[in-house]
Write a protein that holds these residues in place. Structure first.
Motif, mmCIF file in Angstrom:
data_model
loop_
_atom_site.group_PDB
_atom_site.id
_atom_site.type_symbol
_atom_site.label_atom_id
_atom_site.label_comp_id
_atom_site.label_asym_id
_atom_site.label_seq_id
_atom_site.Cartn_x
_atom_site.Cartn_y
_atom_site.Cartn_z
ATOM 1 N N GLY A 297 0.815 -1.193 0.000
ATOM 2 C CA GLY A 297 0.000 0.000 0.000
ATOM 3 C C GLY A 297 0.859 1.257 0.000
ATOM 4 O O GLY A 297 2.093 1.199 0.058
ATOM 5 N N ARG A 298 0.192 2.393 -0.030
ATOM 6 C CA ARG A 298 0.893 3.670 -0.089
ATOM 7 C C ARG A 298 1.788 3.878 1.138
ATOM 8 O O ARG A 298 2.819 4.554 1.050
ATOM 9 C CB ARG A 298 -0.144 4.797 -0.196
ATOM 10 C CG ARG A 298 0.445 6.189 -0.301
ATOM 11 C CD ARG A 298 -0.653 7.219 -0.570
ATOM 12 N NE ARG A 298 -0.136 8.570 -0.489
ATOM 13 C CZ ARG A 298 0.524 9.185 -1.452
ATOM 14 N NH1 ARG A 298 0.756 8.548 -2.588
ATOM 15 N NH2 ARG A 298 0.966 10.415 -1.312
ATOM 16 N N PHE A 299 1.428 3.297 2.263
ATOM 17 C CA PHE A 299 2.216 3.450 3.486
ATOM 18 C C PHE A 299 2.952 2.157 3.842
ATOM 19 O O PHE A 299 3.329 1.947 4.984
ATOM 20 C CB PHE A 299 1.308 3.893 4.638
ATOM 21 C CG PHE A 299 0.617 5.199 4.363
ATOM 22 C CD1 PHE A 299 1.303 6.394 4.479
ATOM 23 C CD2 PHE A 299 -0.708 5.227 3.962
ATOM 24 C CE1 PHE A 299 0.687 7.607 4.205
ATOM 25 C CE2 PHE A 299 -1.342 6.435 3.684
ATOM 26 C CZ PHE A 299 -0.640 7.636 3.805
ATOM 27 N N LYS A 680 -2.980 13.807 -0.603
ATOM 28 C CA LYS A 680 -2.199 12.612 -0.932
ATOM 29 C C LYS A 680 -0.966 13.039 -1.727
ATOM 30 O O LYS A 680 -0.817 12.727 -2.907
ATOM 31 C CB LYS A 680 -3.057 11.614 -1.690
ATOM 32 C CG LYS A 680 -4.148 10.996 -0.813
ATOM 33 C CD LYS A 680 -5.013 10.030 -1.579
ATOM 34 C CE LYS A 680 -5.972 9.297 -0.642
ATOM 35 N NZ LYS A 680 -6.813 10.206 0.149
ATOM 36 N N ALA A 681 -0.108 13.772 -1.044
ATOM 37 C CA ALA A 681 1.098 14.323 -1.650
ATOM 38 C C ALA A 681 2.315 13.531 -1.197
ATOM 39 O O ALA A 681 2.217 12.623 -0.363
ATOM 40 C CB ALA A 681 1.241 15.796 -1.270
ATOM 41 N N ASP A 682 3.473 13.888 -1.761
ATOM 42 C CA ASP A 682 4.714 13.193 -1.455
ATOM 43 C C ASP A 682 5.671 14.122 -0.711
ATOM 44 O O ASP A 682 5.829 15.293 -1.070
ATOM 45 C CB ASP A 682 5.399 12.707 -2.736
ATOM 46 C CG ASP A 682 4.531 11.732 -3.523
ATOM 47 O OD1 ASP A 682 3.633 11.117 -2.906
ATOM 48 O OD2 ASP A 682 4.742 11.600 -4.746
ATOM 49 N N GLN A 683 6.328 13.579 0.307
ATOM 50 C CA GLN A 683 7.375 14.327 0.992
ATOM 51 C C GLN A 683 8.597 14.490 0.100
ATOM 52 O O GLN A 683 9.290 15.508 0.134
ATOM 53 C CB GLN A 683 7.787 13.603 2.282
ATOM 54 C CG GLN A 683 6.728 13.583 3.363
ATOM 55 C CD GLN A 683 6.773 14.813 4.249
ATOM 56 O OE1 GLN A 683 7.363 15.820 3.905
ATOM 57 N NE2 GLN A 683 6.145 14.723 5.394
ATOM 58 N N VAL A 708 3.346 11.989 2.188
ATOM 59 C CA VAL A 708 2.943 12.819 3.321
ATOM 60 C C VAL A 708 1.971 12.016 4.178
ATOM 61 O O VAL A 708 1.104 11.304 3.657
ATOM 62 C CB VAL A 708 2.283 14.116 2.827
ATOM 63 C CG1 VAL A 708 1.662 14.898 3.982
ATOM 64 C CG2 VAL A 708 3.295 14.976 2.084
ATOM 65 N N GLU A 709 2.115 12.123 5.493
ATOM 66 C CA GLU A 709 1.225 11.405 6.388
ATOM 67 C C GLU A 709 -0.216 11.901 6.235
ATOM 68 O O GLU A 709 -0.447 13.075 5.953
ATOM 69 C CB GLU A 709 1.667 11.576 7.848
ATOM 70 C CG GLU A 709 3.009 10.937 8.164
ATOM 71 C CD GLU A 709 4.184 11.878 7.960
ATOM 72 O OE1 GLU A 709 4.133 12.711 7.023
ATOM 73 O OE2 GLU A 709 5.153 11.788 8.722
ATOM 74 N N PRO A 710 -1.209 11.028 6.408
ATOM 75 C CA PRO A 710 -2.612 11.464 6.303
ATOM 76 C C PRO A 710 -2.989 12.373 7.473
ATOM 77 O O PRO A 710 -2.197 12.602 8.388
ATOM 78 C CB PRO A 710 -3.385 10.142 6.341
ATOM 79 C CG PRO A 710 -2.491 9.203 7.090
ATOM 80 C CD PRO A 710 -1.088 9.591 6.718
ATOM 81 N N THR A 711 -4.209 12.878 7.427
ATOM 82 C CA THR A 711 -4.685 13.782 8.481
ATOM 83 C C THR A 711 -4.457 13.167 9.860
ATOM 84 O O THR A 711 -4.783 12.008 10.107
ATOM 85 C CB THR A 711 -6.174 14.081 8.292
ATOM 86 O OG1 THR A 711 -6.360 14.712 7.027
ATOM 87 C CG2 THR A 711 -6.691 14.992 9.387
#
Length: 721
Positions: A297-299, A680-683, A708-711
């Motif tokens: 997954g994304r994380f 849903k951005a990237d660090q 980027v971490e979610p809310t």
């Protein structure tokens, strides 16, 4: 005056809070912590700095490193330092106005600076400024309380600057300069420098606890009390955090500060001890194709054993004295530092059976100091200052790179011992010629020596190098509340000395490698303007250019030297601070940069990872008791990921918010909402080849990103007593 609590009660509060590992915060708004007042002698400069829109905090004692932060170098502020349109001072209260995800992000109070993270929470941040991907600190010099944070010849990257030991609530002031125009700034300062100073005392002791999403817990206590002829300050912090990752970060962090200080900002001393320890798991950047194919997954992560641990212990002192000739300042430090880092960025590209994880080890003791004197005088009756200074630093390092599988050793790539020392001498003359003309003329000379003893004998050796750089500044005005600035200067960064002396590839000793230059020069220039014609509004505009010479870079992840090319960056920076009322403040910053390789190469002339656009905006409200809040937007635009610009990153925009209430009895409650829009951005995004199981031996070139971490929400309860 200090609170009447006894020292023993204060110390107990610190210890009690450090035990509360089940609690932790977003940093509180200015009213939550009462900071030490900038000395009166610094008030003159406050009128010419970017951060001058807010009043100084309530008096509680002198700011650390007297006379440095605040920029005034003369007695009573008679002759302010010649500044630039892109330099300034930020108070600790302003720094703590900001809701942030991690300690290093408080540096985003510096206009145009972006602070990200592409790995576990214990790893150094990644920095972007003026068209630079500064990696972990290669060309931004960071100091905390007079001590350098950047590490030379570091296991993971040159200039590695780990700010995770920073306690934002202890920050008294932040002084920033951009460009290589200032005599105190040497190694790593070509793009800019940031000097962070801690408080000597607090007016009221502080204890806070915070709890938030994804297992975030933090506890902090700060206490100070009179002791003898001075003051003793003690602070303790404990934090745990898992993050949203499929493999939790399991960050554990302990942090402490103890300081004894006497005297004033111009006549006094302080002795400070700091201790920091952390360990964590890491979810590094992952390939887009692995997410698209549903492998993770994304994380998620492709190697759940990445992570590390680190420790930093320091003892430092500062001293200042004013006499009939001027001001003398001296500081010294010794730091014990260690780090173990396990990373896997390419998976099965190099070793198709055991995988590509590697262990980087850094263990060192470094020490150094600075002494300077400002001579007050006149030139044909005109106010004049002459400043001379000497800086030294020595690092005794053991640094290694090892191949591992699931953190278990397989083979040694290199295991080196390094002694690296430097000394710098600087001189600057400052003259106020008229009410509308000030100049500064100076130079800085740096000398370096290193001795490398490598486990690969062909890569052992000694190296020496030196560089002399001019520093020039001109200020015209004010006319109609407007000042004009012209700045010019030379700078440099040192390279990892292993790449300076190495002759063979440590992984394949039959292959020769190119040597890197020890010191890589840069040249910068800037013209700017600052205007205050509208009450409460300060706006500054700067046009800048920075050239870097051709260089080779030592890659800590591989133990080899890779060639690079000369670059040129030019751009525009626009900064705005507006104090609408005493309780309402607005901010807005924009930086646009053109970054190009300045030689010809058919592969292209774009500098990978160089941001073209960086912008931020914010609003802060609240004063004293009652409601307070803040909202911050930070944005950095798409970036070329390869030289021909055929592959680009996505833009990143993140909005953070805070709302809270200060009660009359000293209790405050604050709620931070991070990534308020759940973007849903990237660090960070990179483009390079990696290999997943079953793919071709040469791997697949792909975007690799860290999201980027979610809310997330964090609730902080604080009490002052």
């Amino acid at each position: 005056m200090l609170a009447s609590s006894s020292l023993s009660a204060s110390a107990c509060a610190v210890l009690a809070c450090a035990v509360l590992a089940c609690a932790g915060p977003a940093w509180l708004l200015a009213p939550a912590i009462v900071h030490a007042q900038t000395p009166a002698s610094e008030a003159t400069l406050a009128e010419i700095t970017v951060a001058a829109d807010a009043p100084a905090p309530t008096a509680a004692g002198p700011v650390a490193s007297p006379g440095y932060v605040g920029g005034v170098t003369g007695i009573g502020g008679a002759l302010p330092t010649v500044d630039s349109a892109s330099a300034g001072v930020i108070t600790g209260a302003q720094v703590n106005n900001r809701p942030v995800t991690r300690p290093g992000e408080v540096l985003e109070a510096v206009p145009g600076l972006i602070v990200t993270q592409h790995s576990g929470e214990g790893k150094a941040n990644q920095f972007f400024l003026r068209g630079f991907n500064l990696d972990h600190g290669t060309d931004i010099a960071i100091h905390v309380d007079g001590m350098p944070v950047n590490m030379r010849t570091h296991a993971h990257g040159q200039g590695y600057a780990d700010l995770n030991f920073l306690i934002p609530e202890l920050v008294g002031a932040v002084e920033f300069h951009k460009g290589p125009y200032f005599v105190r700034d040497g190694d790593f300062a070509s793009a800019g420098s940031v000097r962070i100073d801690y408080l000597d005392t607090v007016e009221r002791n502080l204890a806070l606890t915070s709890i938030g999403s994804f297992g975030y817990r933090r506890a902090l206590s700060i206490a100070s009390a009179p002791l003898g002829e001075g003051h003793l300050l003690v602070a303790g912090e404990a934090q745990v955090y898992d993050g949203p990752w499929a493999v939790p970060d399991r960050l554990g962090k302990l942090n402490g500060v103890i300081r004894y200080s006497q005297g004033s900002a111009t006549d006094g001393f302080a002795i400070t001890g700091m201790a920091y320890w952390a360990r964590w798991n890491a979810t590094n950047q992952i390939p887009e194709r692995a997410v698209a194919e549903g492998l993770i997954g994304r994380f998620g992560t492709l190697n759940p054993t990445d992570g590390g641990d680190t420790g930093r212990f320091s003892l430092s002192g500062r001293w200042s004295r004013t006499d009939e000739t001027g001001i003398t300042r001296a500081s010294a430090y010794v730091i014990r530092y260690q780090m173990n880092l396990f990373n896997d960025f390419t998976y099965f590209l190099t070793d198709t059976v055991n995988g590509d994880q590697f262990h980087q080890r850094d263990s060192r003791v470094l020490g150094g100091g600075e002494v300077s004197h400002v001579f007050q005088g006149d030139l044909f009756g005109l106010p004049m200052e002459n400043e001379i200074g000497l800086q030294t630093r020595t690092d005794a390092i053991r640094v290694g790179l090892f191949n591992t599988t699931n953190r278990q050793w397989r083979s040694t790539v290199l295991d080196d011992r390094v002694l690296e020392a430097s000394a710098a001498f600087y001189v600057e003359n400052r003259v106020r010629w008229t009410d509308w003309l000030r100049t500064s003329v100076g130079f800085r000379a740096d000398g370096y020596y290193a001795d490398v003893v490598s486990d690969t004998p062909a890569n052992s050796g000694k190296a020496r190098d030196g560089i002399v750089n001019p520093k020039l500044g001109l200020v015209l005005g004010p006319w109609f509340d407007t000042e004009f600035y012209v700045n010019y200067g030379g700078g440099f960064h040192s390279n990892d000395v292993r790449g300076v002396v190495a002759t063979v590839d440590p992984a394949s000793p039959l292959f020769n490698v190119a040597r890197a230059p020890f010191l890589v020069p840069s040249t910068g220039s800037e013209i700017g303007i600052r205007n205050r014609s509208i009450a409460g509004l300060e706006t500054a505009l700067a046009l800048f250019q920075l050239d870097f010479a051709s260089e080779n870079l030592f890659q800590g992840d591989t133990g080899t030297t890779e060639p690079s090319r000369p670059t040129r960056r030019f751009g525009l920076e626009w900064t705005n601070r507006y104090a609408v009322t005493p309780w309402l403040r607005l901010e807005g910053d924009l930086t646009i940069t053109n970054a190009r390789f300045s030689d010809y190469d058919p592969v292209g002339n774009r500098v990978p990872e160089a941001p073209t656009t960086i912008a931020s905006a914010g609003i802060t409200f609240g004063e004293g008791a009652g409601w307070f809040g803040s909202m911050r937007l930070r944005y950095f635009g798409p970036r070329p990921l390869i030289e021909d610009n055929a592959v680009r990153s996505k833009p990143t925009g993140v909005l953070n918010g805070r709302i809270g209430y200060n009660f009359e009895n000293g209790i405050s409650l604050a709620l931070d909402v991070l990534n308020l829009t759940n973007a849903k951005a990237d660090q960070i995004t990179y483009f390079y080849p990696s290999r997943l199981p079953g793919e071709a031996a040469e791997g697949v070139a792909d975007r690799h990103f860290h999201p980027v971490e979610p809310t997330a929400v964090r609730l902080t309860l604080a009490g002052r007593f």
